[in-house]
Motif scaffolding. Sequence first.
Motif, PDB file in Angstrom:
ATOM      1  N   GLU A   1     -20.326  -4.806 -27.682  1.00  0.00           N
ATOM      2  CA  GLU A   1     -21.168  -5.412 -26.643  1.00  0.00           C
ATOM      3  C   GLU A   1     -20.306  -6.041 -25.545  1.00  0.00           C
ATOM      4  OE1 GLU A   1     -23.644  -8.107 -28.796  1.00  0.00           O
ATOM      5  OE2 GLU A   1     -24.927  -6.512 -29.588  1.00  0.00           O
ATOM      6  N   LEU A   2     -19.220  -6.658 -25.932  1.00  0.00           N
ATOM      7  CA  LEU A   2     -18.308  -7.256 -24.965  1.00  0.00           C
ATOM      8  C   LEU A   2     -17.704  -6.181 -24.060  1.00  0.00           C
ATOM      9  CD1 LEU A   2     -16.717  -9.718 -23.906  1.00  0.00           C
ATOM     10  CD2 LEU A   2     -14.987  -9.178 -25.621  1.00  0.00           C
ATOM     11  N   ILE A   3     -17.249  -5.088 -24.660  1.00  0.00           N
ATOM     12  CA  ILE A   3     -16.665  -3.991 -23.895  1.00  0.00           C
ATOM     13  C   ILE A   3     -17.707  -3.410 -22.939  1.00  0.00           C
ATOM     14  CG2 ILE A   3     -15.732  -1.647 -24.062  1.00  0.00           C
ATOM     15  CD1 ILE A   3     -13.757  -3.832 -24.823  1.00  0.00           C
ATOM     16  N   THR A   4     -18.919  -3.230 -23.402  1.00  0.00           N
ATOM     17  CA  THR A   4     -19.986  -2.687 -22.553  1.00  0.00           C
ATOM     18  C   THR A   4     -20.267  -3.609 -21.380  1.00  0.00           C
ATOM     19  OG1 THR A   4     -20.976  -1.627 -24.487  1.00  0.00           O
ATOM     20  CG2 THR A   4     -22.367  -1.863 -22.550  1.00  0.00           C
ATOM     21  N   SER A   5     -20.340  -4.905 -21.622  1.00  0.00           N
ATOM     22  CA  SER A   5     -20.608  -5.841 -20.529  1.00  0.00           C
ATOM     23  C   SER A   5     -19.432  -5.905 -19.565  1.00  0.00           C
ATOM     24  CB  SER A   5     -20.946  -7.226 -21.067  1.00  0.00           C
ATOM     25  OG  SER A   5     -19.826  -7.813 -21.688  1.00  0.00           O
ATOM     26  N   GLN A   6     -18.211  -5.847 -20.090  1.00  0.00           N
ATOM     27  CA  GLN A   6     -17.027  -5.851 -19.227  1.00  0.00           C
ATOM     28  C   GLN A   6     -16.968  -4.589 -18.381  1.00  0.00           C
ATOM     29  OE1 GLN A   6     -14.641  -8.243 -18.676  1.00  0.00           O
ATOM     30  NE2 GLN A   6     -16.126  -9.500 -19.746  1.00  0.00           N
ATOM     31  N   TYR A   7     -17.351  -3.457 -18.967  1.00  0.00           N
ATOM     32  CA  TYR A   7     -17.386  -2.197 -18.229  1.00  0.00           C
ATOM     33  C   TYR A   7     -18.394  -2.289 -17.088  1.00  0.00           C
ATOM     34  CZ  TYR A   7     -18.043   2.728 -17.181  1.00  0.00           C
ATOM     35  OH  TYR A   7     -18.144   3.928 -16.525  1.00  0.00           O
ATOM     36  N   GLY A   8     -19.562  -2.833 -17.378  1.00  0.00           N
ATOM     37  CA  GLY A   8     -20.579  -3.007 -16.335  1.00  0.00           C
ATOM     38  C   GLY A   8     -20.076  -3.905 -15.219  1.00  0.00           C
ATOM     39  N   PHE A   9     -19.443  -5.005 -15.580  1.00  0.00           N
ATOM     40  CA  PHE A   9     -18.902  -5.929 -14.583  1.00  0.00           C
ATOM     41  C   PHE A   9     -17.849  -5.235 -13.721  1.00  0.00           C
ATOM     42  CE2 PHE A   9     -15.458  -8.899 -13.501  1.00  0.00           C
ATOM     43  CZ  PHE A   9     -16.156  -9.756 -12.658  1.00  0.00           C
ATOM     44  N   LEU A  10     -16.947  -4.494 -14.366  1.00  0.00           N
ATOM     45  CA  LEU A  10     -15.886  -3.814 -13.620  1.00  0.00           C
ATOM     46  C   LEU A  10     -16.453  -2.738 -12.698  1.00  0.00           C
ATOM     47  CD1 LEU A  10     -13.101  -3.505 -16.333  1.00  0.00           C
ATOM     48  CD2 LEU A  10     -13.128  -4.983 -14.319  1.00  0.00           C
ATOM     49  N   MET A  11     -17.503  -2.059 -13.120  1.00  0.00           N
ATOM     50  CA  MET A  11     -18.119  -1.044 -12.261  1.00  0.00           C
ATOM     51  C   MET A  11     -18.740  -1.691 -11.025  1.00  0.00           C
ATOM     52  SD  MET A  11     -17.296   1.794 -13.429  1.00  0.00           S
ATOM     53  CE  MET A  11     -18.232   2.792 -12.325  1.00  0.00           C
ATOM     54  N   VAL A  12     -19.369  -2.835 -11.182  1.00  0.00           N
ATOM     55  CA  VAL A  12     -19.943  -3.549 -10.033  1.00  0.00           C
ATOM     56  C   VAL A  12     -18.827  -3.972  -9.080  1.00  0.00           C
ATOM     57  CG1 VAL A  12     -21.127  -5.683  -9.354  1.00  0.00           C
ATOM     58  CG2 VAL A  12     -22.019  -4.320 -11.242  1.00  0.00           C
ATOM     59  N   GLN A  13     -17.735  -4.486  -9.632  1.00  0.00           N
ATOM     60  CA  GLN A  13     -16.610  -4.898  -8.798  1.00  0.00           C
ATOM     61  C   GLN A  13     -15.987  -3.708  -8.071  1.00  0.00           C
ATOM     62  OE1 GLN A  13     -15.818  -8.123  -8.181  1.00  0.00           O
ATOM     63  NE2 GLN A  13     -17.652  -8.480  -9.388  1.00  0.00           N
ATOM     64  N   LEU A  14     -15.886  -2.576  -8.758  1.00  0.00           N
ATOM     65  CA  LEU A  14     -15.345  -1.375  -8.138  1.00  0.00           C
ATOM     66  C   LEU A  14     -16.245  -0.885  -7.008  1.00  0.00           C
ATOM     67  CD1 LEU A  14     -13.236   0.886  -8.076  1.00  0.00           C
ATOM     68  CD2 LEU A  14     -14.605   2.084  -9.795  1.00  0.00           C
ATOM     69  N   GLU A  15     -17.546  -0.916  -7.226  1.00  0.00           N
ATOM     70  CA  GLU A  15     -18.481  -0.518  -6.169  1.00  0.00           C
ATOM     71  C   GLU A  15     -18.347  -1.421  -4.947  1.00  0.00           C
ATOM     72  OE1 GLU A  15     -22.368  -0.493  -7.931  1.00  0.00           O
ATOM     73  OE2 GLU A  15     -21.939   1.286  -9.135  1.00  0.00           O
ATOM     74  N   LYS A  16     -18.209  -2.724  -5.167  1.00  0.00           N
ATOM     75  CA  LYS A  16     -18.021  -3.656  -4.052  1.00  0.00           C
ATOM     76  C   LYS A  16     -16.726  -3.356  -3.299  1.00  0.00           C
ATOM     77  CE  LYS A  16     -20.467  -7.658  -5.955  1.00  0.00           C
ATOM     78  NZ  LYS A  16     -20.292  -9.024  -6.475  1.00  0.00           N
TER      79      LYS A  16
ATOM     80  N   LEU B   1     -15.048  -0.526  -3.169  1.00  0.00           N
ATOM     81  CA  LEU B   1     -15.159   0.739  -2.443  1.00  0.00           C
ATOM     82  C   LEU B   1     -16.010   0.584  -1.189  1.00  0.00           C
ATOM     83  CD1 LEU B   1     -15.535   3.309  -5.349  1.00  0.00           C
ATOM     84  CD2 LEU B   1     -13.608   3.046  -3.785  1.00  0.00           C
ATOM     85  N   LYS B   2     -17.094  -0.157  -1.287  1.00  0.00           N
ATOM     86  CA  LYS B   2     -17.949  -0.386  -0.116  1.00  0.00           C
ATOM     87  C   LYS B   2     -17.157  -1.112   0.973  1.00  0.00           C
ATOM     88  CE  LYS B   2     -22.210  -2.633   1.357  1.00  0.00           C
ATOM     89  NZ  LYS B   2     -21.610  -3.346   2.461  1.00  0.00           N
ATOM     90  N   ASP B   3     -16.439  -2.160   0.577  1.00  0.00           N
ATOM     91  CA  ASP B   3     -15.612  -2.894   1.540  1.00  0.00           C
ATOM     92  C   ASP B   3     -14.547  -1.993   2.151  1.00  0.00           C
ATOM     93  OD1 ASP B   3     -17.080  -5.161   1.022  1.00  0.00           O
ATOM     94  OD2 ASP B   3     -15.566  -6.074  -0.284  1.00  0.00           O
ATOM     95  N   TYR B   4     -13.927  -1.153   1.320  1.00  0.00           N
ATOM     96  CA  TYR B   4     -12.884  -0.255   1.809  1.00  0.00           C
ATOM     97  C   TYR B   4     -13.443   0.713   2.849  1.00  0.00           C
ATOM     98  CZ  TYR B   4      -9.589   3.593   1.950  1.00  0.00           C
ATOM     99  OH  TYR B   4      -8.744   4.578   2.382  1.00  0.00           O
ATOM    100  N   PHE B   5     -14.582   1.333   2.552  1.00  0.00           N
ATOM    101  CA  PHE B   5     -15.138   2.309   3.485  1.00  0.00           C
ATOM    102  C   PHE B   5     -15.673   1.644   4.750  1.00  0.00           C
ATOM    103  CE2 PHE B   5     -15.357   5.021  -0.379  1.00  0.00           C
ATOM    104  CZ  PHE B   5     -14.488   5.997   0.077  1.00  0.00           C
ATOM    105  N   ASP B   6     -16.215   0.438   4.622  1.00  0.00           N
ATOM    106  CA  ASP B   6     -16.634  -0.298   5.819  1.00  0.00           C
ATOM    107  C   ASP B   6     -15.432  -0.609   6.704  1.00  0.00           C
ATOM    108  OD1 ASP B   6     -19.268  -0.265   5.004  1.00  0.00           O
ATOM    109  OD2 ASP B   6     -19.267  -2.333   4.266  1.00  0.00           O
ATOM    110  N   LEU B   7     -14.372  -1.075   6.090  1.00  0.00           N
ATOM    111  CA  LEU B   7     -13.155  -1.392   6.831  1.00  0.00           C
ATOM    112  C   LEU B   7     -12.546  -0.126   7.448  1.00  0.00           C
ATOM    113  CD1 LEU B   7     -11.142  -3.567   7.661  1.00  0.00           C
ATOM    114  CD2 LEU B   7      -9.926  -3.139   5.510  1.00  0.00           C
ATOM    115  N   SER B   8     -12.561   0.950   6.705  1.00  0.00           N
ATOM    116  CA  SER B   8     -12.012   2.210   7.197  1.00  0.00           C
ATOM    117  C   SER B   8     -12.771   2.685   8.437  1.00  0.00           C
ATOM    118  CB  SER B   8     -12.089   3.275   6.106  1.00  0.00           C
ATOM    119  OG  SER B   8     -11.631   4.510   6.576  1.00  0.00           O
ATOM    120  N   SER B   9     -14.086   2.574   8.414  1.00  0.00           N
ATOM    121  CA  SER B   9     -14.861   3.003   9.589  1.00  0.00           C
ATOM    122  C   SER B   9     -14.602   2.081  10.776  1.00  0.00           C
ATOM    123  CB  SER B   9     -16.347   3.075   9.266  1.00  0.00           C
ATOM    124  OG  SER B   9     -16.850   1.804   8.944  1.00  0.00           O
TER     125      SER B   9
END
Length: 78
Positions: free
Chosen positions: A27-42, A44-52
């Motif tokens: 359960e800990l690994i699953t929650s950490q994976y979810g947290f890391l995916m949200v952070q990665l999405e943020k 990537l969004k920041d990176y592509f916004d900055l790139s544009s």
Amino acid sequence: MFDKIVECLATLLPFLRKKETAKEFSELITSQYGFLMVQLEKALKDYFDLSSKVKEMHAEIFSLREQRCRVADCELRK
């Protein structure tokens, strides 16, 4: 006799605890994976916004250079 029962229980208890621990760990690994995916999405969004924004700035810089320097052999065009 009592010692044998205690010994058997002591032998079995760690195995029973391991199942709970494995479930908690999973359960800990699953929650950490979810947290890391949200952070990665943020990120990537920041990176592509900055790139544009950087692309827009470069386009504006090149446009301003062209407006300032209409001569073909101008040093600023190079």
